[in-house]
Design a protein around this motif. Structure first.
Motif, short mmCIF file in Angstrom:
data_model
loop_
_atom_site.label_atom_id
_atom_site.label_comp_id
_atom_site.label_asym_id
_atom_site.label_seq_id
_atom_site.Cartn_x
_atom_site.Cartn_y
_atom_site.Cartn_z
N ASN A 1 0.81 -1.22 0.00
CA ASN A 1 0.00 0.00 0.00
C ASN A 1 0.84 1.27 0.00
N GLU A 2 1.59 1.45 -1.05
CA GLU A 2 2.48 2.62 -1.15
C GLU A 2 2.21 3.39 -2.44
N GLU A 3 0.95 3.40 -2.93
CA GLU A 3 0.66 3.93 -4.26
C GLU A 3 1.23 5.33 -4.52
N ASP A 4 1.15 6.21 -3.52
CA ASP A 4 1.58 7.59 -3.77
C ASP A 4 3.09 7.77 -3.73
N ASN A 5 3.80 6.77 -3.23
CA ASN A 5 5.26 6.90 -3.14
C ASN A 5 5.96 6.34 -4.37
N LEU A 6 5.27 5.48 -5.12
CA LEU A 6 5.97 4.69 -6.14
C LEU A 6 6.54 5.50 -7.31
N PRO A 7 5.77 6.44 -7.90
CA PRO A 7 6.36 7.16 -9.05
C PRO A 7 7.63 7.90 -8.67
N GLU A 8 7.61 8.64 -7.53
CA GLU A 8 8.82 9.38 -7.14
C GLU A 8 9.96 8.42 -6.79
N LEU A 9 9.61 7.32 -6.12
CA LEU A 9 10.64 6.33 -5.76
C LEU A 9 11.32 5.80 -7.02
N HIS A 10 10.51 5.42 -8.01
CA HIS A 10 11.06 4.87 -9.24
C HIS A 10 11.94 5.89 -9.96
N GLN A 11 11.46 7.13 -9.98
CA GLN A 11 12.22 8.18 -10.68
C GLN A 11 13.57 8.42 -9.98
N ARG A 12 13.56 8.51 -8.65
CA ARG A 12 14.81 8.80 -7.93
C ARG A 12 15.76 7.60 -7.95
N LEU A 13 15.18 6.40 -7.88
CA LEU A 13 16.01 5.18 -7.95
C LEU A 13 16.71 5.12 -9.30
N THR A 14 15.93 5.35 -10.37
CA THR A 14 16.47 5.25 -11.72
C THR A 14 17.58 6.28 -11.92
N LYS A 15 17.33 7.49 -11.43
CA LYS A 15 18.35 8.55 -11.57
C LYS A 15 19.65 8.12 -10.87
N THR A 16 19.51 7.63 -9.64
CA THR A 16 20.70 7.24 -8.87
C THR A 16 21.46 6.11 -9.56
N VAL B 1 20.65 -4.37 -3.25
CA VAL B 1 20.22 -3.25 -2.40
C VAL B 1 18.84 -3.55 -1.83
N LEU B 2 18.69 -3.44 -0.52
CA LEU B 2 17.38 -3.59 0.10
C LEU B 2 16.93 -2.21 0.57
N ILE B 3 15.80 -1.78 0.09
CA ILE B 3 15.36 -0.40 0.40
C ILE B 3 13.84 -0.37 0.55
N ASP B 4 13.33 0.48 1.47
CA ASP B 4 11.89 0.59 1.68
C ASP B 4 11.25 1.42 0.56
N ALA B 5 9.93 1.27 0.44
CA ALA B 5 9.23 1.96 -0.65
C ALA B 5 8.75 3.35 -0.26
N ASP B 6 8.85 3.70 1.04
CA ASP B 6 8.21 4.95 1.48
C ASP B 6 9.12 6.17 1.43
N LEU B 7 10.31 5.99 0.85
CA LEU B 7 11.31 7.05 0.69
C LEU B 7 11.88 7.54 2.02
N GLN B 8 11.71 6.75 3.08
CA GLN B 8 12.41 7.08 4.34
C GLN B 8 13.92 6.90 4.12
N ASN B 9 14.26 5.89 3.31
CA ASN B 9 15.65 5.72 2.91
C ASN B 9 15.81 6.43 1.56
N PRO B 10 16.52 7.57 1.53
CA PRO B 10 16.64 8.29 0.26
C PRO B 10 17.44 7.47 -0.75
N PRO B 11 16.90 7.22 -1.95
CA PRO B 11 17.60 6.39 -2.94
C PRO B 11 19.00 6.92 -3.26
N GLU B 12 19.18 8.25 -3.17
CA GLU B 12 20.49 8.84 -3.49
C GLU B 12 21.58 8.28 -2.56
#
Ligand code: UDP
Ligand code: MG
Length: 333
Positions: free
Chosen positions: A17-32, A95-106
């Motif tokens: 249940n992280e629908e609102d976090n996923l687009p930004e997470l994917h974008q920041r992960l991909t950039k990193t 890499v193990l990382i949460d979906a809620d962006l508490q762990n910044p992908p950068e």
């Protein structure tokens, strides 16, 4: 486990249940990951979300060949979701990382730099922790208890989830027959080299934590019972101490009687003594029960997670998952 294309980095993200976090997470992960300039893959494990997370993930997967989405048949929990990923990733660094962006992908970048120095388990140490007070107290207490009971030094924040592990660590974990264990402590126990790197810890972008006090208590109990016989030994020690105390009390009362002193202390003392002993007995019966329940769980050998669907551009993955689900051993992460 590894295909012809050498993948340097695999990312595993458990999603519930992280629908609102996923687009930004994917974008920041991909950039990193693009900045790191190494071949990579991203595994999103949808852990039976009831919101639109799966739909969002499918949209992301359609546009990004590096992304695989694994949908579990129902909500199994964060650790089973991660294990479903561990069974399938190919990267040298995982890499193990949460979906809620508490762990910044950068922050994957400093972790990866440490990993490249030859460290098998690199974990993020939270510079400042954006969690509620009771959570902080709880984690510190768990670390303290773990150190006391297991006799191992738990490095600060080792049990935080944000980490990079070498594929050999994942393979070792995948080959352990035991089903119920805590990976952080298992990594210490196995003796892999480990180091922490200080990273930022943010607030959740959207939604709420999926953990409450009870869930955390159960996880802690699982961890302590999984790695220590101390609760059982505590029963023997308490029993012996009580037996010794009763002998001393008996001798004391006999002496009092011989000397003509008071022999019966009254109902209150009897009642308190009885309820105290009954309480202790029930407590340790419960402790034994916890061990038996775990033995029973291990014996049944039920799958630790079940896959519903896999969406991926990797052919092997989408074709044979029925077979792998049946034959793999599953375990608590
Ligand atoms: N999560 C999951 N299944 C669950 C609970 C949580 O996959 O049953 C995921 C969640 O979506 C997130 C990660 O596990 O990506 C950590 O969860 P959360 O942020 O709620 O935990 P906290 O940060 O409060 O420890
Ligand atoms: Mg979180």
């Amino acid at each position: 486990m590894f295909s012809q294309t050498p993948i340097a980095i695999s990312v595993i993200v458990p999603v519930f249940n992280e629908e609102d976090n996923l687009p930004e997470l994917h974008q920041r992960l991909t950039k990193t990951l693009t900045d790191l300039d190494k071949p990579y893959e991203i595994f999103f494990i949808d852990d039976g979300s009831s919101d639109n997370s799966l739909k969002k993930l499918q949209e992301i997967q359609k546009q990004d060949l590096q992304v695989t989405v694994i949908k579990l048949a129902r909500n199994f929990g964060q650790h089973p979701a991660i294990v479903a990923g561990l069974h399938r990733v190919r990267g040298e660094a995982i890499v193990l990382i949460d979906a809620d962006l508490q762990n910044p992908p950068e922050e994957i970048i400093p972790l990866y730099e440490k990993f490249l120095q030859g460290i098998d388990v690199v974990y993020g140490i939270r510079a400042t922790r954006e969690d509620l007070g009771w959570r902080m107290f709880g984690s510190n207490f768990v670390i303290w208890l773990t150190e006391k009971m297991l006799g191992v030094k738990v490095p600060s924040d080792m049990i935080s989830g944000f980490r990079i592990i070498h594929h050999k660590v994942a393979q070792t974990l995948n080959n352990i027959k035991e089903q119920q264990y805590d990976t952080s402590i298992m990594m210490l126990w196995l003796g892999f080299s480990h180091a922490g790197v200080v990273v930022r810890h943010d607030n959740r972008l959207s939604g709420e934590s999926k953990y409450n006090l009870w869930k955390l208590l159960y996880l802690t109990l699982d961890m302590l019972i999984g790695f220590s016989d101390f609760p059982l030994r505590a029963a023997s020690i308490t029993g012996s101490l009580l037996a010794l105390a009763s002998i001393i009390l008996g001798v004391y009362m006999a002496v009092l009687r011989i000397l003509g002193g008071v022999t019966v202390e009254g109902y209150t003392s009897l009642f308190v003594g009885l309820t105290f002993l009954a309480g202790i007995q029930l407590l340790f019966l419960g402790v034994i029960g916890e061990y038996i329940a775990r033995i029973y769980r291990e014996l049944k050998g039920r799958p630790y997670y079940v896959i519903g669907e896999i969406y991926s551009s990797q052919e092997g993955l989408t074709q044979d998952f029925y077979a792998t689900t049946k034959t793999e051993r599953h375990r608590v992460f």
